[in-house]
Motif scaffolding. Sequence first.
Motif, PDB file in Angstrom:
ATOM      1  N   UNK A   1       0.844  -1.278   0.003  1.00 54.99           N
ATOM      2  CA  UNK A   1       0.131   0.095   0.161  1.00 54.99           C
ATOM      3  C   UNK A   1       0.765   1.010  -0.052  1.00 54.99           C
ATOM      4  N   UNK A   2       0.541   2.174  -0.894  1.00 59.28           N
ATOM      5  CA  UNK A   2       1.459   3.170  -1.354  1.00 59.28           C
ATOM      6  C   UNK A   2       2.066   4.070   0.098  1.00 59.28           C
ATOM      7  N   UNK A   3       0.852   4.129   0.872  1.00 61.13           N
ATOM      8  CA  UNK A   3       0.800   5.169   2.094  1.00 61.13           C
ATOM      9  C   UNK A   3       1.580   4.523   3.188  1.00 61.13           C
ATOM     10  N   UNK A   4       2.157   3.308   3.283  1.00 63.10           N
ATOM     11  CA  UNK A   4       2.613   2.828   4.448  1.00 63.10           C
ATOM     12  C   UNK A   4       4.272   2.938   4.571  1.00 63.10           C
ATOM     13  N   UNK A   5       4.618   2.943   5.716  1.00 58.26           N
ATOM     14  CA  UNK A   5       6.028   3.383   5.991  1.00 58.26           C
ATOM     15  C   UNK A   5       7.179   2.507   5.269  1.00 58.26           C
ATOM     16  N   UNK A   6       6.874   1.064   5.053  1.00 56.97           N
ATOM     17  CA  UNK A   6       7.791   0.519   4.041  1.00 56.97           C
ATOM     18  C   UNK A   6       7.984   1.019   2.777  1.00 56.97           C
ATOM     19  N   UNK A   7       6.651   1.290   2.026  1.00 54.71           N
ATOM     20  CA  UNK A   7       6.586   1.688   0.679  1.00 54.71           C
ATOM     21  C   UNK A   7       7.395   3.100   0.623  1.00 54.71           C
ATOM     22  N   UNK A   8       7.084   3.989   1.694  1.00 52.84           N
ATOM     23  CA  UNK A   8       7.726   5.344   1.656  1.00 52.84           C
ATOM     24  C   UNK A   8       9.246   5.231   1.877  1.00 52.84           C
ATOM     25  N   UNK A   9       9.684   4.172   2.591  1.00 51.01           N
ATOM     26  CA  UNK A   9      10.965   4.180   2.884  1.00 51.01           C
ATOM     27  C   UNK A   9      11.756   3.698   1.665  1.00 51.01           C
ATOM     28  N   UNK A  10      11.121   2.748   0.835  1.00 56.24           N
ATOM     29  CA  UNK A  10      11.875   2.324  -0.252  1.00 56.24           C
ATOM     30  C   UNK A  10      11.691   3.352  -1.168  1.00 56.24           C
ATOM     31  N   UNK A  11      10.728   4.085  -1.360  1.00 60.72           N
ATOM     32  CA  UNK A  11      10.708   5.169  -2.519  1.00 60.72           C
ATOM     33  C   UNK A  11      11.859   5.988  -2.173  1.00 60.72           C
ATOM     34  N   UNK A  12      12.245   6.320  -0.930  1.00 60.89           N
ATOM     35  CA  UNK A  12      12.992   7.356  -0.418  1.00 60.89           C
ATOM     36  C   UNK A  12      14.429   7.018  -0.441  1.00 60.89           C
TER      37      UNK A  12
END
Length: 136
Positions: free
Chosen positions: A1-12
Amino acid sequence: MAGRGKTKAVARDGKVSLCVLDEQWPFAYLQVYADATVERDRDLVVDVMMAVAGRMSGQPLGEEARPFVEVMAEQEDRVVVRCRPYETFAQPPRHLHRNDQDEQINPLGIGHRPVGHSGPGMSSATSCSSGERPRA
């Protein structure tokens, strides 16, 4: 899910690590470090969700399920994290017959393999986290 922390960390950060543990005693493990990207292509997301659901249920999902999966992917804002491994570390299986034998094991049994070399098979993924590769 795009809004979750793991997704945000991968994107960052663009890095992930994955630890795969054997489920049977004596435990062995495989640690994988990978470059990662977040894929938002809706068709790819639905294809992956269909494939995962088929593996989990033991039989492929029919195409009649696709519209329901598409709605779920949209509602939950699903994404695919694509990993490209660049390094692995593994602890091969150790043949112990009692818990008190672990003191006899050589700690140098831990192995490091660049990607592309074969290693021991493992049976179950147990964790995935994003972050940088540990420094020696």
